[in-house]
Motif scaffolding. Sequence first.
Motif, short mmCIF file in Angstrom:
data_model
loop_
_atom_site.label_atom_id
_atom_site.label_comp_id
_atom_site.label_asym_id
_atom_site.label_seq_id
_atom_site.Cartn_x
_atom_site.Cartn_y
_atom_site.Cartn_z
N PRO A 68 0.82 -1.22 0.00
CA PRO A 68 0.00 0.00 0.00
C PRO A 68 0.86 1.27 0.00
CG PRO A 68 -0.90 -1.57 1.56
CD PRO A 68 0.42 -2.14 1.06
N GLU A 69 1.96 1.26 0.74
CA GLU A 69 2.83 2.43 0.78
C GLU A 69 3.46 2.68 -0.59
OE1 GLU A 69 6.86 4.07 2.96
OE2 GLU A 69 5.68 2.53 3.99
N GLN A 70 3.93 1.64 -1.24
CA GLN A 70 4.52 1.79 -2.58
C GLN A 70 3.47 2.29 -3.57
OE1 GLN A 70 5.90 -2.26 -2.82
NE2 GLN A 70 8.05 -1.66 -2.61
N PHE A 71 2.26 1.78 -3.43
CA PHE A 71 1.16 2.23 -4.29
C PHE A 71 0.97 3.74 -4.11
CE2 PHE A 71 -3.34 3.11 -5.11
CZ PHE A 71 -3.51 2.55 -6.37
N GLY A 72 0.90 4.18 -2.86
CA GLY A 72 0.72 5.60 -2.57
C GLY A 72 1.86 6.47 -3.06
N GLU A 73 3.09 5.93 -3.00
CA GLU A 73 4.26 6.67 -3.49
C GLU A 73 4.15 6.98 -4.98
OE1 GLU A 73 6.93 7.96 -1.92
OE2 GLU A 73 6.21 7.29 0.04
N GLY A 74 3.39 6.17 -5.69
CA GLY A 74 3.24 6.37 -7.13
C GLY A 74 2.15 7.37 -7.51
N LEU A 75 1.50 7.93 -6.50
CA LEU A 75 0.39 8.85 -6.80
C LEU A 75 0.66 10.25 -6.28
CD1 LEU A 75 -2.61 6.47 -6.10
CD2 LEU A 75 -1.77 7.27 -8.30
N CYS A 76 0.93 11.13 -7.21
CA CYS A 76 1.06 12.56 -6.92
C CYS A 76 0.95 13.31 -8.25
CB CYS A 76 2.37 12.87 -6.22
SG CYS A 76 3.84 12.49 -7.18
N GLY A 77 0.77 14.59 -8.15
CA GLY A 77 0.70 15.41 -9.36
C GLY A 77 -0.38 14.97 -10.32
N ASP A 78 -0.03 14.93 -11.59
CA ASP A 78 -1.00 14.56 -12.63
C ASP A 78 -1.50 13.13 -12.47
OD1 ASP A 78 -0.83 17.08 -13.73
OD2 ASP A 78 0.56 16.49 -15.32
N ALA A 79 -0.66 12.26 -11.93
CA ALA A 79 -1.06 10.86 -11.76
C ALA A 79 -2.27 10.75 -10.83
CB ALA A 79 0.10 10.02 -11.22
#
Length: 166
Positions: A68-79
Amino acid sequence: MNTFKDVNGKSWTVAVTVGSAMRVKEMCQIDLLKLDESLYAELGDPYKLVGVLYALCMKQAESSSITPEQFGEGLCGDAIEHATDALLGAVADFFPSRRRTLLQKMTTAIKGVESLQLQKAETALENVNVEQIVSDLMAKANVSGESSSKLPEPSGSPPSQELSAS
């Protein structure tokens, strides 16, 4: 198909079914099928949004050994914006066509309002006169740009008197 790519370029598919909606409700305490303004408000919280997205994409994440943490790390900005669009599309696609059309129109209207608010904010910021603001603040504080050598009298002390020769 409602998909988005995270900042690492990994593609995720978002689908809402009764089973996945139940998982979201259990994991996040958010009812994706209760369509009211509270759903949009809760999805406006990035922590809750990412939790919901993870619950919906959990099987894909687990098959790729993504926590879940890695998933969240991939979500910011336009993503995160694209992920939100995919989620809202998946929620709309869950419902029968008549209701789906209404939800799609609501989503379009909400995006239009957000866009208008951003345009107004940008226009307001472009018209900010920093020098005038500083000048107004200084005037309110009764401060001038020149230094003064005369210090104010301490409160409670008698005014200074000049000695006179008599």
